[in-house]
Design a protein around this motif. Structure first.
Motif, PDB file in Angstrom:
ATOM      1  N   SER A 169       0.853  -1.143  -0.123  1.00 42.62           N
ATOM      2  CA  SER A 169      -0.028  -0.039  -0.187  1.00 42.62           C
ATOM      3  C   SER A 169       0.928   1.212   0.036  1.00 42.62           C
ATOM      4  N   GLU A 170       0.306   2.394  -0.471  1.00 39.17           N
ATOM      5  CA  GLU A 170       0.994   3.608  -0.515  1.00 39.17           C
ATOM      6  C   GLU A 170       1.261   4.132   0.947  1.00 39.17           C
ATOM      7  N   GLU A 171       0.328   3.704   1.864  1.00 42.85           N
ATOM      8  CA  GLU A 171       0.554   4.010   3.296  1.00 42.85           C
ATOM      9  C   GLU A 171       1.841   3.461   3.869  1.00 42.85           C
ATOM     10  N   LEU A 172       2.147   2.067   3.584  1.00 42.07           N
ATOM     11  CA  LEU A 172       3.081   1.342   4.104  1.00 42.07           C
ATOM     12  C   LEU A 172       4.457   2.038   3.513  1.00 42.07           C
ATOM     13  N   LYS A 173       4.421   2.170   2.039  1.00 44.05           N
ATOM     14  CA  LYS A 173       5.529   2.645   1.295  1.00 44.05           C
ATOM     15  C   LYS A 173       5.999   4.258   1.873  1.00 44.05           C
ATOM     16  N   THR A 174       5.049   4.908   2.287  1.00 50.85           N
ATOM     17  CA  THR A 174       5.374   6.372   2.860  1.00 50.85           C
ATOM     18  C   THR A 174       5.715   5.927   4.279  1.00 50.85           C
ATOM     19  N   PHE A 175       5.418   4.832   5.053  1.00 56.49           N
ATOM     20  CA  PHE A 175       6.122   4.612   6.466  1.00 56.49           C
ATOM     21  C   PHE A 175       7.364   4.074   6.218  1.00 56.49           C
ATOM     22  N   ASP A 176       7.796   3.371   5.018  1.00 53.81           N
ATOM     23  CA  ASP A 176       9.190   2.909   4.920  1.00 53.81           C
ATOM     24  C   ASP A 176       9.968   3.815   4.756  1.00 53.81           C
ATOM     25  N   LYS A 177       9.738   4.985   3.956  1.00 57.43           N
ATOM     26  CA  LYS A 177      10.588   6.128   3.676  1.00 57.43           C
ATOM     27  C   LYS A 177      10.729   6.888   4.901  1.00 57.43           C
ATOM     28  N   ALA A 218      16.340   2.958   8.679  1.00 53.49           N
ATOM     29  CA  ALA A 218      16.943   1.595   8.660  1.00 53.49           C
ATOM     30  C   ALA A 218      17.151   0.588   9.898  1.00 53.49           C
ATOM     31  N   ASP A 219      17.586   1.433  10.675  1.00 59.27           N
ATOM     32  CA  ASP A 219      18.016   0.928  11.932  1.00 59.27           C
ATOM     33  C   ASP A 219      17.242   1.477  13.150  1.00 59.27           C
ATOM     34  N   ARG A 235      15.675 -12.983   3.899  1.00 61.51           N
ATOM     35  CA  ARG A 235      15.909 -11.611   4.165  1.00 61.51           C
ATOM     36  C   ARG A 235      15.990 -10.755   2.919  1.00 61.51           C
ATOM     37  N   LEU A 236      16.614 -11.334   1.690  1.00 59.45           N
ATOM     38  CA  LEU A 236      16.723 -10.586   0.732  1.00 59.45           C
ATOM     39  C   LEU A 236      14.993 -10.244  -0.003  1.00 59.45           C
ATOM     40  N   GLY A 237      14.403 -11.231   0.162  1.00 58.34           N
ATOM     41  CA  GLY A 237      12.993 -11.094  -0.312  1.00 58.34           C
ATOM     42  C   GLY A 237      12.275  -9.955   0.313  1.00 58.34           C
ATOM     43  N   LEU A 238      12.465 -10.120   1.767  1.00 56.05           N
ATOM     44  CA  LEU A 238      11.749  -9.173   2.715  1.00 56.05           C
ATOM     45  C   LEU A 238      12.157  -7.897   2.619  1.00 56.05           C
ATOM     46  N   GLN A 239      13.639  -7.628   2.389  1.00 54.87           N
ATOM     47  CA  GLN A 239      14.099  -6.228   2.302  1.00 54.87           C
ATOM     48  C   GLN A 239      13.771  -5.504   0.878  1.00 54.87           C
ATOM     49  N   SER A 240      13.506  -6.463  -0.126  1.00 49.86           N
ATOM     50  CA  SER A 240      13.029  -5.848  -1.403  1.00 49.86           C
ATOM     51  C   SER A 240      11.562  -5.571  -1.286  1.00 49.86           C
ATOM     52  N   VAL A 241      10.911  -6.005  -0.558  1.00 48.91           N
ATOM     53  CA  VAL A 241       9.467  -5.488  -0.646  1.00 48.91           C
ATOM     54  C   VAL A 241       9.084  -4.692   0.667  1.00 48.91           C
ATOM     55  N   ALA A 242       9.662  -4.962   1.977  1.00 49.92           N
ATOM     56  CA  ALA A 242       9.459  -4.134   2.996  1.00 49.92           C
ATOM     57  C   ALA A 242      10.946  -3.936   3.700  1.00 49.92           C
ATOM     58  N   PRO A 243      11.636  -2.890   3.199  1.00 51.74           N
ATOM     59  CA  PRO A 243      12.632  -2.451   3.345  1.00 51.74           C
ATOM     60  C   PRO A 243      13.079  -2.104   4.998  1.00 51.74           C
ATOM     61  N   ARG A 244      11.900  -1.695   5.845  1.00 51.72           N
ATOM     62  CA  ARG A 244      12.192  -1.474   7.095  1.00 51.72           C
ATOM     63  C   ARG A 244      11.658  -2.416   8.170  1.00 51.72           C
ATOM     64  N   ALA A 245      11.174  -3.596   7.285  1.00 50.67           N
ATOM     65  CA  ALA A 245      10.885  -4.727   8.350  1.00 50.67           C
ATOM     66  C   ALA A 245      12.275  -5.420   8.576  1.00 50.67           C
ATOM     67  N   VAL A 246      12.330  -6.214   9.945  1.00 45.21           N
ATOM     68  CA  VAL A 246      13.441  -6.817  10.232  1.00 45.21           C
ATOM     69  C   VAL A 246      13.117  -8.406  10.930  1.00 45.21           C
ATOM     70  N   PHE A 247      14.163  -9.125  10.896  1.00 42.50           N
ATOM     71  CA  PHE A 247      14.100 -10.288  11.463  1.00 42.50           C
ATOM     72  C   PHE A 247      14.724 -10.457  12.824  1.00 42.50           C
ATOM     73  N   LEU A 248      13.999 -11.285  13.824  1.00 39.79           N
ATOM     74  CA  LEU A 248      14.541 -11.572  15.120  1.00 39.79           C
ATOM     75  C   LEU A 248      14.629 -13.188  14.940  1.00 39.79           C
ATOM     76  N   ALA A 249      15.919 -13.471  15.407  1.00 43.60           N
ATOM     77  CA  ALA A 249      16.109 -14.902  15.466  1.00 43.60           C
ATOM     78  C   ALA A 249      15.490 -15.518  16.820  1.00 43.60           C
ATOM     79  N   GLU A 250      14.934 -16.753  17.017  1.00 41.67           N
ATOM     80  CA  GLU A 250      14.681 -17.411  18.104  1.00 41.67           C
ATOM     81  C   GLU A 250      15.382 -18.735  17.839  1.00 41.67           C
ATOM     82  N   ALA A 251      16.691 -18.383  18.309  1.00 36.51           N
ATOM     83  CA  ALA A 251      17.613 -19.635  18.193  1.00 36.51           C
ATOM     84  C   ALA A 251      18.352 -19.798  19.622  1.00 36.51           C
TER      85      ALA A 251
END
Length: 576
Positions: free
Chosen positions: A48-56, A60-61, A296-312
């Protein structure tokens, strides 16, 4: 960069990763690369445009901010009075509760359609469970919380699906295509070296499928484990076969669909178990890291501000590998630190905190991030401790009325304990305050579990449930009724004391941005007193934490002699 150029760049990056997993031929690699790019393209168009604006508008950190304080909850337990189907709407109305406490990152535990394990046995990755609400209700909640500066984390269960998931149903209906989505055995013979995750109530790693007279790989919950004549549960969690690229792309599609709902953090559940190879422990295999890089490559391509948390929940040397070269997860739970926080406040021994945070820390501090926790929805794991230390801690907690979880056959004590923070420390607010102060000051992002701020005790009612009674972790999955939450407004109530204590500590943390930095430990000359410094461009402070129930004295050359009361946490500003 032109759109087509971006997709071409993505294709070039994913090619060597796909070759590592599925190197049959150039033709197959080309097909998989094209499939990956088309999937990215489809989800980019759907964002959505709303999420694209949120990304901008977000850095990133963003998750490394000194302001970020995390909170973990079950949507149904946080709003138990809300009618079925309205739990998310009720949670949205609780925004003020979190804001006043100082919380700005909320991890909502599993809410997708599920048939068991408190949501971790997922039936449908594209549908919110009707008990909680609708897809639209979740997206509205995320949007409103975003507007108030609160980020949302959700679980992504990528190792297994429930046996009621469409893939599993098709596989057990003799569909040859979906049969290959899972790992099968004619005999159910155990593979050597594979760990037994639930030896108490779901042992082994095979589940018997009566309809096919075959065994299917199941690391966690099983209907009928090896050695049982009848079903033990009314659901199962069947591990996926990532050697089949259709599984990889199917799960990636689910991930990107959820990302387009606005999820900020994906907690990758049980990530070490993704790849099975006979003759190994089937945990943390090299291919697991390749899969993470592709996701990670797929996620960053679509939602560049979303991140992964490892439960390891792995030894530290394996845990840090999940960061890769900055191309796998961005955050990991600090499982290695967690038991030593408890050891400090129960025994007064602090050296292990310093040891675990000093080991290899300089090499990873600048590029990777930890969630620092003491309590979560799961057990208090003692797996990483030596047997003597683990037994002492287990005995301490069991003597206080907490419950065992996960016991090895050759040991006479459990390797994990189930209990709330209040019950684990017998409601001793001095100890608990110190535990919170350590979480808030040692660095990175502190995490709190629902009810921790209200002094919630163990609830044994789960033992009346014929299914849940076998899993002691439910003792700490306690409903936070409106009456209980409202008692925080009653002066001198336990809930008020605890809530306001934590509220004040969180406010203190936010007043001192340097606390987000990694600790610089120094020798206090006292085995019960932890000493460390924190520094950024504006401030430097030194901190002393007396983890003993006795008064202690420390001598530090540059600061002189200081006396600390039992469980006292002392900090001082010093010149930079």
């Amino acid at each position: 960069m032109p759109y087509n150029t971006i997709l071409a760049d993505v294709q070039n990056k994913v090619r060597p990763l796909l070759v590592e997993l599925y190197a049959d031929s150039d033709k197959i690699t080309d097909e998989l690369c094209n499939r990956f790019v088309h999937l990215i393209d489809d989800h980019l168009e759907q964002r959505s445009e709303e999420l694209k604006t949120f990304d901008k508008n977000n850095q990133a950190d963003w998750f490394k901010s000194s302001e970020t304080i995390g909170y973990v909850l079950y949507a149904d337990l946080f709003s138990p009075e809300a009618p079925q189907g309205q739990k998310l709407d009720a949670l949205k109305k609780q925004l003020n509760y979190f804001s006043k406490l100082g919380i700005n990152l909320i991890h909502i535990l599993p809410i997708l359609k599920s048939s068991g394990d408190a949501g971790f046995a997922v039936d449908d990755y594209e549908k919110v469970d009707e008990r909680f609400g609708t897809n639209e209700a979740l997206q509205e909640l995320i949007s409103e919380f975003h507007q108030q500066g609160i980020h949302i984390a959700l679980d992504f269960v990528l190792n297994h699906v429930s046996d009621k998931h469409a893939w599993a149903v098709a596989a057990t209906s003799n569909d040859s295509h979906y049969h290959k989505f899972f790992i099968w055995s004619e005999s159910g013979e155990p593979w050597e070296q594979v760990p037994d995750i639930f030896p108490d109530f779901a042992p082994g790693h095979w589940d018997y499928v009566k309809k096919l007279d075959q065994w299917i790989w199941s690391t966690f919950y099983k209907r009928r484990p090896l050695g049982y004549a009848k079903d033990q549960f009314d659901f199962a969690q069947w591990d996926l076969n990532y050697k089949n690229p259709d599984v990889l792309f199917g799960m990636l599609n689910y991930l990107l669909s959820l990302a387009n709902w606005g999820v900020d953090v994906f907690r990758l559940d049980a990530v070490p178990f993704l790849w099975k190879e006979r003759g190994t422990s089937c945990t943390s295999r090299p291919q697991v890291h390749t899969i993470l890089k592709i996701f990670r490559l797929g996620l960053q391509s679509v939602a560049p501000r979303a991140v992964f948390l490892a439960e390891a929940n792995q030894h530290f040397e394996q845990l840090v590998e999940y960061f890769g070269q900055g191309d796998e997860v961005q955050i990991a739970y600090h499982f290695s630190l967690m038991p030593y926080l408890w050891q400090a406040v129960t025994t007064g021994q602090v050296k292990n905190i310093q040891n675990v945070l000093t080991t290899r820390l300089p090499a990873i501090d600048k590029t990777h991030w930890w969630w620092v926790f003491s309590e979560c929805h799961d057990d208090l794991s003692l797996e990483m401790l030596d047997a003597e230390t683990a037994k002492k801690m287990a005995d301490y907690f069991l003597d206080n009325g907490n419950l065992p979880f996960r016991q090895r056959q050759n040991e006479d004590f459990p390797r994990a304990i189930s209990g709330t923070t209040f019950s684990l420390l017998q409601g001793d607010l001095e100890k608990i305050r110190l535990l919170w102060q350590l979480k808030l000051s040692l660095g990175w992002t502190p995490l709190f579990y629902m009810g921790e701020e209200l002094g919630v005790e163990n609830d044994l009612n789960y033992q009346k449930d014929p299914i849940r009674c076998k899993d002691s972790r439910f003792v700490k999955r306690v409903a936070l009724t409106e009456e209980r939450k409202n008692r925080r407004l009653q002066v001198e109530s336990r809930e008020s004391t605890w809530y306001n204590t934590l509220k004040e500590l969180i406010a203190w943390r936010k007043q001192h941005p340097c606390l987000v930095k990694a600790p610089d430990f120094f020798d206090t000359g006292n085995p019960s007193v932890l000493g460390f410094a924190k520094q950024d461009e504006q401030q430097k402070m030194v901190i002393f934490a007396n983890c003993s129930d006795l008064s202690q004295t420390v001598k530090v050359p540059s600061l002189g002699t200081m006396s600390l009361k039992p469980f006292e946490f002392l900090w001082k500003n010093v010149e930079i």
